[in-house]
Design an enzyme around this catalytic site. Structure first.
Site, mmCIF file in Angstrom:
data_model
loop_
_atom_site.group_PDB
_atom_site.id
_atom_site.type_symbol
_atom_site.label_atom_id
_atom_site.label_comp_id
_atom_site.label_asym_id
_atom_site.label_seq_id
_atom_site.Cartn_x
_atom_site.Cartn_y
_atom_site.Cartn_z
ATOM 1 N N PHE A 161 0.819 -1.212 0.000
ATOM 2 C CA PHE A 161 0.000 0.000 0.000
ATOM 3 C C PHE A 161 0.853 1.262 0.000
ATOM 4 C CE2 PHE A 161 -2.368 -3.349 2.262
ATOM 5 C CZ PHE A 161 -3.375 -3.546 1.338
ATOM 6 N N GLY B 72 2.263 -1.880 -12.096
ATOM 7 C CA GLY B 72 2.905 -3.181 -12.196
ATOM 8 C C GLY B 72 2.421 -4.032 -13.344
ATOM 9 N N ASN C 82 -7.187 -10.575 -15.529
ATOM 10 C CA ASN C 82 -7.789 -11.665 -14.753
ATOM 11 C C ASN C 82 -9.009 -11.070 -14.062
ATOM 12 O OD1 ASN C 82 -8.520 -13.224 -12.414
ATOM 13 N ND2 ASN C 82 -6.563 -14.298 -12.535
ATOM 14 N N GLY D 172 -3.547 0.662 -15.097
ATOM 15 C CA GLY D 172 -3.512 0.258 -13.692
ATOM 16 C C GLY D 172 -4.894 0.110 -13.105
ATOM 17 N N GLY E 83 -5.183 -1.082 -9.334
ATOM 18 C CA GLY E 83 -5.187 -1.203 -7.869
ATOM 19 C C GLY E 83 -5.725 -0.002 -7.142
ATOM 20 N N GLU E 84 -5.300 1.169 -7.542
ATOM 21 C CA GLU E 84 -5.633 2.360 -6.765
ATOM 22 C C GLU E 84 -6.928 3.030 -7.213
ATOM 23 O OE1 GLU E 84 -1.794 3.806 -7.874
ATOM 24 O OE2 GLU E 84 -1.166 3.975 -5.791
#
Lengths: 327, 729
Positions: free
Chosen positions: B244, B513, B617, B688, B690-691
């Site tokens: 994080f 990533g 995914n 991206g 995640g955020e």
């Protein structure tokens, strides 16, 4: 964690003898004590394991009440059929506290003895009169959102953090204590102390005294509510909590046993609050009057000023809910 | 053999859509999931190392000054104590993300309460911890260190400043205008796994097992701190129990472990306590933000102002990039943006989950709700009317822009009522019930990266990179990309991550990533495909691979003839970074209930619709979105770092008192993955994830609180005390 001796007491009298020693503490569930030892807030030189002393049963008393063994876990107590049926405020209070994992391990006696979560108490590099008498109170001019608004002293404004004892206070339970001087019983309402000039003394236990049980009086019925106001919906200490046992007869309060958490160094029970309700029909004005009595001497420390209106509103909500349910 | 690809043009070929294995994008469970939940995946502190000594950091109990003396004798005679380390090379702060150089060193100079100043090494952890608490330290304290960000003259971050047109004039002339100020409290990353390192020396060679997000930068940071060559260092970080942002750069325990291991001549493990992680690693800065929105009668923005004040220690480059998406989120030709940093002596401020948008978007999207009310239009419609054609400051085209689709699909899936909105319309018992929405945005980042793919003679594949998987699903998506390209089931692909012996990846951070490392793997696989195509006399484009065979029935194992085929993919973003504004977009919808008496807010349900390019995914993507929404509940309602006003120390430094949402705070969540391919974002058309899921969601909750009970709050988190103070009677 400092090195310490560990012994397992074979009998209650031996446990009492051992824990009478200097810097010796009894350990049961350890859910609070071990954390504090890691932080070196607690630095006992000896721990006496009392887990095998028995008194883990929950059993009926002769007068129709219930005796909760001090070593029964919080979970066992909360789910016990009679607790749920006859003392639902207690079951709800226990389940409002901590987490399932902690309740599985925590005992009833230990729960009564848990220490405050004041940030300055748990940080040994900060002043705290409770942990280090004479060092000062970090909270009074510091971060005090969780702190007390009733019964404070200029030495300490910490709160008692528990939920279970708040319900026990409303229920008028009694703590059974065994020690060097024999056995004694202390009402839960008198078990915890206000900080005064000795904030490190949090309850009436003397060295060598061990809680063996908690006795609940014969059930009184009524509408039983435990309302806990908190910043997240689980695993948070109460901003304010209310334990209430309310009964209406002919549309008027015939029972109003109230105790409050999150407000003081002990579960707060002011008999005048319930008394002002008795014989009166429920009304918003009456609820306000009860709150006036409760909060007459309340004062905040800036960050926790909100607890005064919050307590007022929460009491109002609880009484409204209870009288609605009872009607 | 390395294949280098520098991307100057969008790649809209969507090659991966035409592959035949059919594994990419599928909701596969995590490859490493079983190992993690059965406790067999080793985390940093868990590697079995013989003869390992234990180190515990000693931290300062003053705010600013100097360590005058350390009395080693106060602890050296204690049981088990081996050494006290206070080497000048020890770090006193964590490195900022992508710093690529050592963080602040020199433990004698104290800049914040809780700063590491020494390390005590002992035979056991308990002995070391006890000795660390007993170490006698004398300080020369400097009084008067500034602690309040509002009480100092802040520095302007000039590269963030925008003056375009005349905002004051636009505000004065506007049919509708909003001028509001928001505050947000500091946040902690609150990863479950504490920061930990085990350092071992073998002559001049150093191996460190640590919990880190970006080994490619971390190795440089560590080499710089120790004044060593990178080739003499190996960093291993195979499993990371959450980062994080807090593990982007090396933190104090990594360097301390290395120095201590050298000094005592045996391996040393240093694990930060929970309290130390909170107090010494990274905080997200608190913010004060002013939003000015000027709109015409239809709600079309004519002016846009966003100014923010954040804080950090002296000497830190990082300033919470509050305005990051505000630069391009909505139109408005008259613009004023400014970011200022107050230098104060609280612990280091740095990257904490979605730096910038995590707190900037909740303020902007709260202000947009105020504007929608003033204009008298549906808040979804207000956003739709203000989506800019091009970046309103840079004039660049967007690489791809799915905000409108997210708003529409999200509203549909949530069952958003676009009728007139009035607060306090629905009450059930003590509870006011209401809904709110907000847009999401998070800039797309991508990074230069390398990965090696080996198609083994036995028909399996091996992927190697120093990339980390911080719980996001990297292991799994790389197996899927490789499997898709080479025609292999994902079980035939072994992915090895988190070891600097492997080619340098991008690290996990800034949500870059997957797109970055995925592109390097894609390039390597493509090169392998070219070799295979040549062997069967066709072109790479026409080569169909599935289940280890070509369409013509040739088995890969036969084509390989007993030899491995390895290629290193080297991806480098070129002109695409400069020619486009690239961002993920989304929309949040929330239904909340607010208790009339207690001010407690509970989220009833929440939905996020997100467009972030190709889904690699569907399961791990969805999980990331769910996690992001959960964090946005924390921003909205519960998370707040509290600092002592007198010495600046962080007081609520554990997971009992720093309130991240618990299960009961996280209700019925849903996610809509909006179909998108963004060829200017990466060669695999991915961005991206995640955020993005937490960038704005807090405003959906705040706006729902207003809709529910009429309390319009401007301060996050919206705890019961604040809600009650704003609650109309």
């Amino acid at each position: 964690m400092r090195p310490f001796q560990f012994s397992r007491a074979p009998s209650l009298s031996e446990a009492s003898h051992q824990t009478a020693g200097d810097n010796t503490l009894a350990i049961a569930g350890g859910t609070n004590l071990l954390d504090l030892m890691k932080l070196q807030v607690e630095t006992p030189s000896q721990l006496v394991d009392i887990n095998r002393l028995g008194f883990a049963d929950i059993e009926d008393t002769d007068d129709g009440g219930l005796r909760l063994g001090a070593l029964a876990t919080n979970t066992e107590t909360a789910v016990h059929a009679r607790v749920r049926a006859d003392y639902p405020v207690l079951s709800r209070a226990i389940l409002a506290g901590a987490t399932q994992q902690l309740r599985n391990k925590a005992t009833n006696g230990g729960n009564l003895c848990q220490r405050t979560r004041c940030f300055y108490f748990t940080n040994i590099d900060q002043p705290c009169n409770k942990r280090d008498p004479g060092s000062g109170c970090g909270a009074i001019d510091g971060i005090a959102k969780l702190h007390a608004i009733l019964g404070t002293s200029d030495q300490c404004i910490a709160t008692y953090p528990g939920d279970m004892a708040v319900a026990l206070s409303a229920l008028g339970a009694t703590v059974q204590i065994s020690g060097g001087k024999g056995e004694r019983s202390v009402p839960v309402r008198d078990f915890h102390l206000l900080p005064g000039d000795t904030p490190w003394i949090e309850n009436v236990l003397e060295p060598g005294e061990i809680i063996t049980g908690i006795v609940l009086p014969a059930p009184v019925g009524g509408t039983q509510i435990y309302r806990k106001v908190r910043e997240r919906s689980s695993y948070a200490f109460a901003l304010v909590s209310v334990a209430a046992i309310i009964e209406l007869t002919d549309g008027k309060f015939s029972r109003a046993d109230l105790a409050f958490g999150g407000l003081a160094h002990k579960p707060w029970h002011d008999p005048r609050v319930g008394e002002c309700l008795l014989g009166q029909p429920p009304s918003a004005e009456l609820f306000e009057k009860a709150a006036d009595i409760l909060l007459k001497d309340a004062h905040g420390f800036g960050e926790n000023d909100f607890k005064i209106p919050l307590t007022r509103r929460t009491l109002h909500a609880v009484l409204a809910q209870a009288t609605e349910d009872a009607a | 053999m390395t294949v280098h690809f520098k991307q100057d043009e969008p790649d809209n070929s969507n090659r991966l859509d035409r592959m035949k294995q059919g594994v990419l994008g599928k909701p596969l469970p995590r490859i490493e999931g079983l190992a993690k939940v059965t406790g067999t995946a080793p985390y940093a502190a868990e590697y079995p190392v013989e003869n390992c000594a234990e180190g515990v950091l000693v931290t300062a109990t003053i705010t600013r000054g100097e360590v005058a003396s350390i009395d080693r004798t106060s602890v050296l005679s204690m049981p088990g104590v081996i050494a006290v380390v206070d080497d000048e090379k020890m770090c006193t702060r964590a490195a900022q993300g992508t710093a690529n150089e050592a963080p602040m060193q020199g433990p004698r100079q104290v800049c914040y309460w809780g700063q590491p100043i020494a390390l005590v090494v002992a035979e056991t952890f308990e002995q070391a911890r006890d000795a660390a608490k007993h170490l006698k330290v004398e300080y020369r304290e400097e009084q008067g260190a500034p602690l309040d960000p509002n009480a100092v003259e802040p520095e302007e971050q000039e590269d963030e400043t925008v003056h375009q047109g005349d905002l004051a004039h636009a505000m004065a002339e506007a049919a509708h205008s909003v001028d509001v100020s928001y505050t947000t409290k500091g946040h902690a990353s609150a990863a479950m796994e504490p920061h930990a390192a085990i350092a071992q020396w073998d002559g001049g060679k150093l191996t460190v097992h640590a919990s880190l997000q970006m080994l490619n930068y971390n190795i440089t940071e560590l080499a710089d701190a120790l004044d060593m060559e990178e080739e003499n260092i190996r960093l291993v970080s195979r499993f990371v129990g959450g980062g994080f942002g807090s593990k982007l750069g090396i933190s104090e325990e990594v360097v301390a472990a290395a120095l201590a291991a050298k000094q005592v001549g045996r391996p040393v493990r240093v694990v930060q306590s929970r309290q130390q992680v909170f107090q010494t690693v990274m905080r997200r800065s608190e913010t004060t933000q002013r939003l000015r929105l000027a709109a015409d009668a239809n709600g079309k923005l004519t002016g846009f102002g966003h100014e923010a004040l954040v804080s950090n220690l002296p000497g830190e480059d990082f300033a919470e990039p509050v305005l990051q998406s505000s630069h391009f989120m909505y139109g408005g030709e008259n613009r004023e943006l400014m970011l200022k940093v107050a230098r104060i002596h609280r612990m280091t401020a740095g990257s904490v989950r979605a730096p910038g948008e995590a707190v900037g978007m909740p303020a902007l999207e709260g202000a947009m709700d105020v504007l929608a009310e003033k204009v008298g239009i549906d808040p979804v419609e207000l956003r739709l009317r203000n989506i800019p054609e091009r970046d309103p400051e840079e004039g660049l085209p967007f690489s791809s822009h799915k905000l409108a689709d997210c708003l529409k699909q999200g509203a549909e899936a949530f069952g958003w009522d676009n009728g007139p909105r009035q607060p306090r319309q629905r009450r059930e018992g003590e509870w006011w019930i209401g809904t709110g929405m907000a847009s999401a945005a998070r800039v797309h980042n991508i990074s230069e990266t390398r990965a090696r793919v080996t198609l083994k003679a036995d028909g399996t594949a091996l992927v190697e990179t120093d990339m980390t998987d911080i719980g996001t699903g990297t292991y799994t998506i790389l197996a899927q990309i490789t499997g898709e390209m080479l025609g292999l089931g994902p079980k035939k692909v072994l992915v090895e991550l988190g070891d600097t012996r492997h080619p340098r990846g991008p690290g996990s951070g800034g949500s870059w990533g997957a797109a970055s490392i995925g592109s390097a793997v894609y390039i390597a696989c493509k090169a392998i495909r070219e070799e295979l195509a040549a062997k069967v006399g066709t072109s790479e484009e026409k080569l169909d691979l599935r289940e280890g065979k070509t369409a013509g029935g040739d088995a890969l194992t036969d084509l390989l003839g007993g030899n491995d085929l390895a290629r290193e993919g080297h991806y480098e973003p070129g002109d695409i970074e400069d020619d486009y504004t690239a961002s993920g977009f989304g929309a949040f919808f929330a239904e909340v209930r607010v208790n009339h008496y207690t001010g407690e807010t509970r989220v009833e349900r929440m939905l996020g619709a997100f467009g972030f390019g190709r889904v690699l995914n569907a399961k791990t993507a969805r999980s990331q979105c769910l996690g992001g929404i959960t964090w946005s509940i924390g921003v909205a309602l519960t998370e707040a770092l509290e600092f002592d006003p007198r010495d600046g120390h962080l007081v609520n430094c554990d997971l009992a008192e720093y309130h991240v949402p618990v299960h009961r705070d996280v209700p019925d969540l849903d996610v809509v993955l909006v179909e998108e391919r963004d060829g200017a974002a990466s060669p695999i058309q991915a961005k991206g994830i995640g955020e993005l899921g937490m960038c704005g969601g807090a405003a959906a909750i705040a706006n729902a609180i207003y809709n529910a009970c009429g309390a319009r709050l401007y301060d996050y988190p919206m705890t019961p005390d604040r809600v009650l103070a704003a609650m109309p009677e």
